[in-house]
Design a protein around this motif. Structure first.
Motif, PDB file in Angstrom:
ATOM      1  N   HIS A 135       0.896  -1.309   0.030  1.00 29.58           N
ATOM      2  CA  HIS A 135      -0.106   0.093  -0.030  1.00 29.58           C
ATOM      3  C   HIS A 135       0.939   1.283   0.238  1.00 29.58           C
ATOM      4  O   HIS A 135       2.071   1.180   0.775  1.00 29.58           O
ATOM      5  CB  HIS A 135      -0.868   0.001   1.201  1.00 29.58           C
ATOM      6  N   ALA A 136       0.379   2.355  -0.600  1.00 27.79           N
ATOM      7  CA  ALA A 136       1.016   3.582  -0.570  1.00 27.79           C
ATOM      8  C   ALA A 136      -0.016   4.585  -0.122  1.00 27.79           C
ATOM      9  O   ALA A 136      -1.156   4.729  -1.005  1.00 27.79           O
ATOM     10  CB  ALA A 136       1.665   3.845  -1.986  1.00 27.79           C
ATOM     11  N   PRO A 137       0.297   5.483   0.904  1.00 32.87           N
ATOM     12  CA  PRO A 137      -0.732   6.075   1.553  1.00 32.87           C
ATOM     13  C   PRO A 137      -1.135   7.035   0.460  1.00 32.87           C
ATOM     14  O   PRO A 137      -0.226   7.729  -0.327  1.00 32.87           O
ATOM     15  CB  PRO A 137      -0.213   6.868   2.690  1.00 32.87           C
ATOM     16  N   GLY A 138      -2.427   7.398   0.499  1.00 28.17           N
ATOM     17  CA  GLY A 138      -2.929   8.256  -0.813  1.00 28.17           C
ATOM     18  C   GLY A 138      -3.155   7.669  -1.925  1.00 28.17           C
ATOM     19  O   GLY A 138      -3.918   8.283  -2.766  1.00 28.17           O
ATOM     20  N   ALA A 139      -2.911   6.539  -2.026  1.00 25.38           N
ATOM     21  CA  ALA A 139      -2.978   5.983  -3.613  1.00 25.38           C
ATOM     22  C   ALA A 139      -4.193   5.117  -3.528  1.00 25.38           C
ATOM     23  O   ALA A 139      -5.024   5.075  -2.537  1.00 25.38           O
ATOM     24  CB  ALA A 139      -1.713   4.827  -3.923  1.00 25.38           C
ATOM     25  N   CYS A 140      -4.732   4.285  -4.838  1.00 26.50           N
ATOM     26  CA  CYS A 140      -5.845   3.872  -4.813  1.00 26.50           C
ATOM     27  C   CYS A 140      -5.890   2.436  -4.004  1.00 26.50           C
ATOM     28  O   CYS A 140      -6.896   1.989  -3.748  1.00 26.50           O
ATOM     29  CB  CYS A 140      -5.819   3.412  -6.297  1.00 26.50           C
ATOM     30  N   SER A 141      -4.562   2.117  -3.394  1.00 23.34           N
ATOM     31  CA  SER A 141      -4.746   0.800  -2.595  1.00 23.34           C
ATOM     32  C   SER A 141      -5.385   1.175  -1.333  1.00 23.34           C
ATOM     33  O   SER A 141      -5.779   0.207  -0.517  1.00 23.34           O
ATOM     34  CB  SER A 141      -3.120   0.539  -2.341  1.00 23.34           C
ATOM     35  N   LEU A 142      -5.704   2.567  -0.874  1.00 24.91           N
ATOM     36  CA  LEU A 142      -6.501   2.668   0.079  1.00 24.91           C
ATOM     37  C   LEU A 142      -7.982   1.991   0.134  1.00 24.91           C
ATOM     38  O   LEU A 142      -8.421   1.648   1.268  1.00 24.91           O
ATOM     39  CB  LEU A 142      -6.685   4.192   0.425  1.00 24.91           C
ATOM     40  N   ALA A 143      -8.552   1.789  -0.923  1.00 23.07           N
ATOM     41  CA  ALA A 143      -9.685   1.381  -1.003  1.00 23.07           C
ATOM     42  C   ALA A 143      -9.719  -0.403  -0.578  1.00 23.07           C
ATOM     43  O   ALA A 143     -10.671  -0.732   0.228  1.00 23.07           O
ATOM     44  CB  ALA A 143     -10.297   1.206  -2.522  1.00 23.07           C
ATOM     45  N   SER A 144      -8.566  -0.762  -0.978  1.00 21.68           N
ATOM     46  CA  SER A 144      -8.581  -2.442  -0.544  1.00 21.68           C
ATOM     47  C   SER A 144      -8.046  -2.153   1.051  1.00 21.68           C
ATOM     48  O   SER A 144      -8.561  -3.346   1.787  1.00 21.68           O
ATOM     49  CB  SER A 144      -7.127  -2.897  -1.242  1.00 21.68           C
ATOM     50  N   CYS A 145      -7.307  -1.496   1.535  1.00 22.21           N
ATOM     51  CA  CYS A 145      -7.001  -1.320   3.176  1.00 22.21           C
ATOM     52  C   CYS A 145      -8.451  -1.139   3.661  1.00 22.21           C
ATOM     53  O   CYS A 145      -8.675  -1.784   4.781  1.00 22.21           O
ATOM     54  CB  CYS A 145      -6.130  -0.094   3.097  1.00 22.21           C
ATOM     55  N   ILE A 146      -9.155  -0.341   3.310  1.00 24.03           N
ATOM     56  CA  ILE A 146     -10.515   0.108   4.025  1.00 24.03           C
ATOM     57  C   ILE A 146     -11.498  -1.436   3.999  1.00 24.03           C
ATOM     58  O   ILE A 146     -11.968  -1.680   5.191  1.00 24.03           O
ATOM     59  CB  ILE A 146     -11.342   1.166   3.279  1.00 24.03           C
ATOM     60  N   ALA A 147     -11.242  -2.082   2.836  1.00 28.01           N
ATOM     61  CA  ALA A 147     -12.167  -3.114   2.505  1.00 28.01           C
ATOM     62  C   ALA A 147     -11.684  -4.230   3.800  1.00 28.01           C
ATOM     63  O   ALA A 147     -12.598  -4.937   4.402  1.00 28.01           O
ATOM     64  CB  ALA A 147     -12.258  -3.742   1.104  1.00 28.01           C
ATOM     65  N   LEU A 148     -10.465  -4.325   3.712  1.00 19.88           N
ATOM     66  CA  LEU A 148      -9.796  -5.238   4.601  1.00 19.88           C
ATOM     67  C   LEU A 148     -10.061  -4.951   6.043  1.00 19.88           C
ATOM     68  O   LEU A 148     -10.585  -5.883   6.575  1.00 19.88           O
ATOM     69  CB  LEU A 148      -8.359  -5.597   4.399  1.00 19.88           C
ATOM     70  N   GLU A 149     -10.205  -3.782   6.469  1.00 20.77           N
ATOM     71  CA  GLU A 149     -10.446  -3.117   8.092  1.00 20.77           C
ATOM     72  C   GLU A 149     -11.869  -3.647   7.950  1.00 20.77           C
ATOM     73  O   GLU A 149     -12.412  -3.990   9.243  1.00 20.77           O
ATOM     74  CB  GLU A 149     -10.117  -1.856   8.074  1.00 20.77           C
ATOM     75  N   GLU A 150     -12.785  -3.526   7.031  1.00 16.55           N
ATOM     76  CA  GLU A 150     -14.181  -3.680   7.275  1.00 16.55           C
ATOM     77  C   GLU A 150     -14.425  -5.209   7.739  1.00 16.55           C
ATOM     78  O   GLU A 150     -15.590  -5.392   8.130  1.00 16.55           O
ATOM     79  CB  GLU A 150     -14.966  -3.358   5.830  1.00 16.55           C
ATOM     80  N   ARG A 199     -19.968  10.215   5.140  1.00 17.53           N
ATOM     81  CA  ARG A 199     -20.286   9.210   5.704  1.00 17.53           C
ATOM     82  C   ARG A 199     -19.263   8.025   5.781  1.00 17.53           C
ATOM     83  O   ARG A 199     -19.073   7.394   6.958  1.00 17.53           O
ATOM     84  CB  ARG A 199     -21.501   8.533   5.151  1.00 17.53           C
ATOM     85  N   MET A 200     -18.739   8.057   4.712  1.00 17.97           N
ATOM     86  CA  MET A 200     -17.292   7.211   4.873  1.00 17.97           C
ATOM     87  C   MET A 200     -16.223   7.612   5.945  1.00 17.97           C
ATOM     88  O   MET A 200     -15.801   6.713   6.674  1.00 17.97           O
ATOM     89  CB  MET A 200     -16.617   7.229   3.368  1.00 17.97           C
ATOM     90  N   GLU A 201     -16.028   9.000   5.810  1.00 21.20           N
ATOM     91  CA  GLU A 201     -15.163   9.202   6.979  1.00 21.20           C
ATOM     92  C   GLU A 201     -15.466   8.995   8.507  1.00 21.20           C
ATOM     93  O   GLU A 201     -14.702   8.999   9.308  1.00 21.20           O
ATOM     94  CB  GLU A 201     -14.762  10.771   6.953  1.00 21.20           C
ATOM     95  N   ASP A 202     -16.831   8.888   8.678  1.00 14.26           N
ATOM     96  CA  ASP A 202     -17.331   8.526   9.932  1.00 14.26           C
ATOM     97  C   ASP A 202     -17.208   6.824  10.412  1.00 14.26           C
ATOM     98  O   ASP A 202     -17.466   6.480  11.527  1.00 14.26           O
ATOM     99  CB  ASP A 202     -18.965   8.873   9.848  1.00 14.26           C
ATOM    100  N   ARG A 203     -16.816   6.147   9.501  1.00 16.02           N
ATOM    101  CA  ARG A 203     -16.683   4.832   9.544  1.00 16.02           C
ATOM    102  C   ARG A 203     -15.375   4.372  10.319  1.00 16.02           C
ATOM    103  O   ARG A 203     -14.243   4.786   9.827  1.00 16.02           O
ATOM    104  CB  ARG A 203     -16.600   3.918   8.308  1.00 16.02           C
ATOM    105  N   PRO A 204     -15.670   3.567  11.323  1.00 14.87           N
ATOM    106  CA  PRO A 204     -14.248   3.220  12.033  1.00 14.87           C
ATOM    107  C   PRO A 204     -13.211   2.585  11.101  1.00 14.87           C
ATOM    108  O   PRO A 204     -12.032   2.735  11.429  1.00 14.87           O
ATOM    109  CB  PRO A 204     -14.786   2.512  13.104  1.00 14.87           C
ATOM    110  N   ALA A 205     -13.509   1.628  10.310  1.00 12.68           N
ATOM    111  CA  ALA A 205     -12.773   1.045   9.369  1.00 12.68           C
ATOM    112  C   ALA A 205     -12.050   2.160   8.661  1.00 12.68           C
ATOM    113  O   ALA A 205     -10.855   1.950   8.142  1.00 12.68           O
ATOM    114  CB  ALA A 205     -13.497   0.090   8.399  1.00 12.68           C
ATOM    115  N   VAL A 206     -12.559   3.141   8.066  1.00 15.74           N
ATOM    116  CA  VAL A 206     -11.772   4.165   7.564  1.00 15.74           C
ATOM    117  C   VAL A 206     -10.612   4.758   8.064  1.00 15.74           C
ATOM    118  O   VAL A 206      -9.810   4.877   7.648  1.00 15.74           O
ATOM    119  CB  VAL A 206     -12.901   5.184   6.624  1.00 15.74           C
ATOM    120  N   GLN A 207     -11.367   5.110   9.161  1.00 18.43           N
ATOM    121  CA  GLN A 207     -10.381   5.832  10.259  1.00 18.43           C
ATOM    122  C   GLN A 207      -9.290   4.819  10.291  1.00 18.43           C
ATOM    123  O   GLN A 207      -7.957   5.472  10.510  1.00 18.43           O
ATOM    124  CB  GLN A 207     -11.056   6.347  11.539  1.00 18.43           C
TER     125      GLN A 207
END
Length: 208
Positions: free
Chosen positions: A6-21, A195-203
């Motif tokens: 993952h690179a912070p700020g890159a599109c890999s953030l989407a996968s990181c959020i999904a894994l956190e979820e 709404r996304m920024e309020d999700r704990p997984a996103v944080q």
């Protein structure tokens, strides 16, 4: 075990959020674009494309290897962890709609954004690079107008069901300010973003 490159700020953030979820155990290895780590031999052996994300899967003897490309990784996560309900399993049409939206983000919206800093992929002449860069705000505005008016359900991309499409849209919407586009001109997209920024997984994902 799952390891996300993952690179912070890159599109890999989407996968990181999904894994956190999913609540699953996984590791994140950050790839420094500033240091050019994506082009170094160690990373190219993992992903010859020299981009993120890459997901190393070592779950079972029959399920191991390396996945690349955001839509593929997101779909794998949704399928691998069905209890997280990140895809409309059991509804073939809704599943295809989700994949259609993710393909649009990958093949069209991300490419329009990439013309700002990655123009050398398509042209060599400085005036061509300058033209591509200058066109980014207009193109991104047009594409997000389409998302606002056509694609975005309420409260989520697929309507009532949260999905991997939401992690992907949020990730790309984070680029709008840098692309010279005011997200508040898109009320539905802006509300989705909040709404996304309020999700704990996103944080949690943003801390990687």
């Amino acid at each position: 075990m799952l390891t996300l490159f993952h690179a912070p700020g890159a599109c890999s953030l989407a996968s990181c959020i999904a894994l956190e979820e999913t609540g699953a155990e996984f590791e994140v290895t950050n790839v420094s674009f500033a240091d050019g780590e994506q082009h170094k031999a160690d990373y190219l052996r993992l992903n010859p494309k020299g981009r993120v994300p890459a997901l190393v899967v070592e779950e079972k003897a029959t399920e191991s290897g390396i996945l690349t490309e955001t839509p593929a990784i997101l779909y794998y996560i949704a399928q691998r962890f069905p209890d997280a309900k990140l895809a409309p399993h059991g509804n073939d049409f809704a599943l295809a709609q989700m994949q259609s939206f993710n393909s649009f983000l990958c093949s069209t919206v991300h490419v329009a954004h990439a013309h700002k800093l990655r123009g050398a992929r398509w042209a060599n002449e400085q005036n061509s690079l300058d033209d591509m860069r200058a066109k980014v705000p207009e193109n991104m505005s047009a594409l997000f107008t389409m998302i606002e008016e056509t694609y975005l359900g309420q409260p989520w991309v697929l309507g009532e069901q949260y999905s991997i499409s939401d992690t992907y849209l949020y990730t790309i919407a984070r680029w709008l300010e840098g692309d010279g586009v005011d997200i508040t001109t898109f009320p539905h997209v802006n509300a989705h973003f909040k709404r996304m920024e309020d999700r704990p997984a996103v944080q949690r994902a943003l801390r990687h």
